[in-house]
Design a protein around this motif. Structure first.
Motif, short mmCIF file in Angstrom:
data_model
loop_
_atom_site.label_atom_id
_atom_site.label_comp_id
_atom_site.label_asym_id
_atom_site.label_seq_id
_atom_site.Cartn_x
_atom_site.Cartn_y
_atom_site.Cartn_z
N PRO A 124 96.11 50.52 -8.61
CA PRO A 124 97.49 50.88 -8.96
C PRO A 124 97.59 52.25 -9.63
CG PRO A 124 97.04 48.62 -9.60
CD PRO A 124 95.75 49.21 -9.13
N GLU A 125 96.64 52.58 -10.52
CA GLU A 125 96.72 53.86 -11.22
C GLU A 125 96.55 55.04 -10.24
OE1 GLU A 125 92.57 52.12 -12.14
OE2 GLU A 125 94.59 51.38 -11.99
N ASP A 126 95.75 54.83 -9.17
CA ASP A 126 95.60 55.89 -8.17
C ASP A 126 96.90 56.11 -7.43
OD1 ASP A 126 92.95 56.19 -8.88
OD2 ASP A 126 92.18 54.95 -7.23
N THR A 127 97.62 55.04 -7.14
CA THR A 127 98.90 55.14 -6.46
C THR A 127 99.89 55.91 -7.31
OG1 THR A 127 98.47 53.04 -5.38
CG2 THR A 127 100.72 53.81 -5.34
N VAL A 128 99.94 55.61 -8.60
CA VAL A 128 100.85 56.30 -9.52
C VAL A 128 100.50 57.77 -9.60
CG1 VAL A 128 101.59 56.46 -11.94
CG2 VAL A 128 101.38 54.22 -10.84
N LEU A 129 99.19 58.07 -9.74
CA LEU A 129 98.76 59.47 -9.82
C LEU A 129 99.08 60.24 -8.54
CD1 LEU A 129 95.32 59.07 -11.65
CD2 LEU A 129 97.43 60.06 -12.58
N ALA A 130 98.86 59.59 -7.39
CA ALA A 130 99.15 60.26 -6.11
C ALA A 130 100.64 60.53 -5.98
CB ALA A 130 98.66 59.40 -4.96
N ALA A 131 101.48 59.59 -6.36
CA ALA A 131 102.93 59.78 -6.29
C ALA A 131 103.36 60.90 -7.23
CB ALA A 131 103.65 58.48 -6.63
N ARG A 136 104.99 66.67 -7.88
CA ARG A 136 104.73 68.02 -8.40
C ARG A 136 104.65 69.04 -7.27
NH1 ARG A 136 99.51 67.55 -10.76
NH2 ARG A 136 99.59 69.80 -11.02
N VAL A 137 104.01 68.67 -6.17
CA VAL A 137 103.89 69.58 -5.02
C VAL A 137 105.28 69.83 -4.43
CG1 VAL A 137 102.97 69.84 -2.68
CG2 VAL A 137 101.49 69.00 -4.51
N ARG A 138 106.07 68.76 -4.27
CA ARG A 138 107.44 68.92 -3.72
C ARG A 138 108.27 69.89 -4.58
NH1 ARG A 138 106.94 63.79 -1.70
NH2 ARG A 138 107.39 62.71 -3.64
N GLN A 139 108.18 69.73 -5.88
CA GLN A 139 108.95 70.62 -6.78
C GLN A 139 108.46 72.05 -6.68
OE1 GLN A 139 108.66 68.87 -10.68
NE2 GLN A 139 110.15 67.25 -10.22
#
Length: 196
Positions: A124-131, A136-139
């Motif tokens: 779950p923590e990997d999913t949160v970090l990836a999101a 950040r990339v989108r912004q």
């Protein structure tokens, strides 16, 4: 031209040398010494052929034994009218060697089996970090000037080549390439600043 072909391409039976015929008839009659003579004459050829295909001395030795066992157990499978005993035994050796190599390859692939395509379970923590990273990339992409953002989006999100980006934006390919590189540099700088 192969020895079994006629000059006009027709198949012509090749007679086995007299020695082969005599030795073969003796093997058919159950004469073990005839098998020994054939083994002495041809075993190094059979072994060498098997070794070249399998690249394993032990396997090549086993295949050599199997080939001569075929001759002993089924001597009538060899037809002297169709070719030499040497060629017949070499064909058996080659086929068995290739079969062995293919079986080994199948065994190796099946040993990897599903593990080859398995992924580690997603934490779950990997999913949160990836999101978070994706946001950040989108912004950072949104903050780029319009001409750079457009070129970058066409190339990386649209899958276009430099030439296609240039054509769609009405600019030379070199200019499109420069804008994409500049956009990537600015994007990397913006993301690096956020991490600090």
């Amino acid at each position: 031209m192969p020895p079994w072909s006629g000059t006009n391409g027709s198949v012509v039976p090749v007679e086995a040398p007299y020695d082969d015929r005599v030795l073969h008839q003796r093997v058919v009659g159950g004469d073990e010494s005839a098998l020994g003579e054939i083994y002495d004459r041809l075993s190094s050829l059979i072994f060498g052929l098997s070794l070249r295909v399998t690249r394993d001395r032990v396997i090549a030795e086993d295949i050599t034994q199997e080939v001569f066992l075929v001759l002993w157990e089924r001597p009538l499978a060899y037809d002297p009218e169709r070719g030499t005993l040497r060629a017949w035994l070499a064909t058996i050796a080659h086929r068995r060697s290739v079969d062995h190599v293919r079986a080994e390859e199948r065994r190796r692939v099946s040993a990897l089996g599903p593990r080859l395509f398995e992924r580690e379970p997603v934490r779950p923590e990997d999913t949160v970090l990836a999101a978070d990273e994706a946001e950040r990339v989108r912004q950072a992409v949104t903050s780029l000037p319009g001409s750079l953002r457009e070129a970058l989006e066409l190339a990386y999100f649209g899958g276009r080549t430099y030439r296609q980006v240039g054509e769609e934006l009405g600019m030379p390919e070199g200019t499109a390439k420069s804008r994409i590189r500049l956009a990537l540099r600015r994007l990397a700088d913006a993301l690096a600043e956020e991490e600090v």
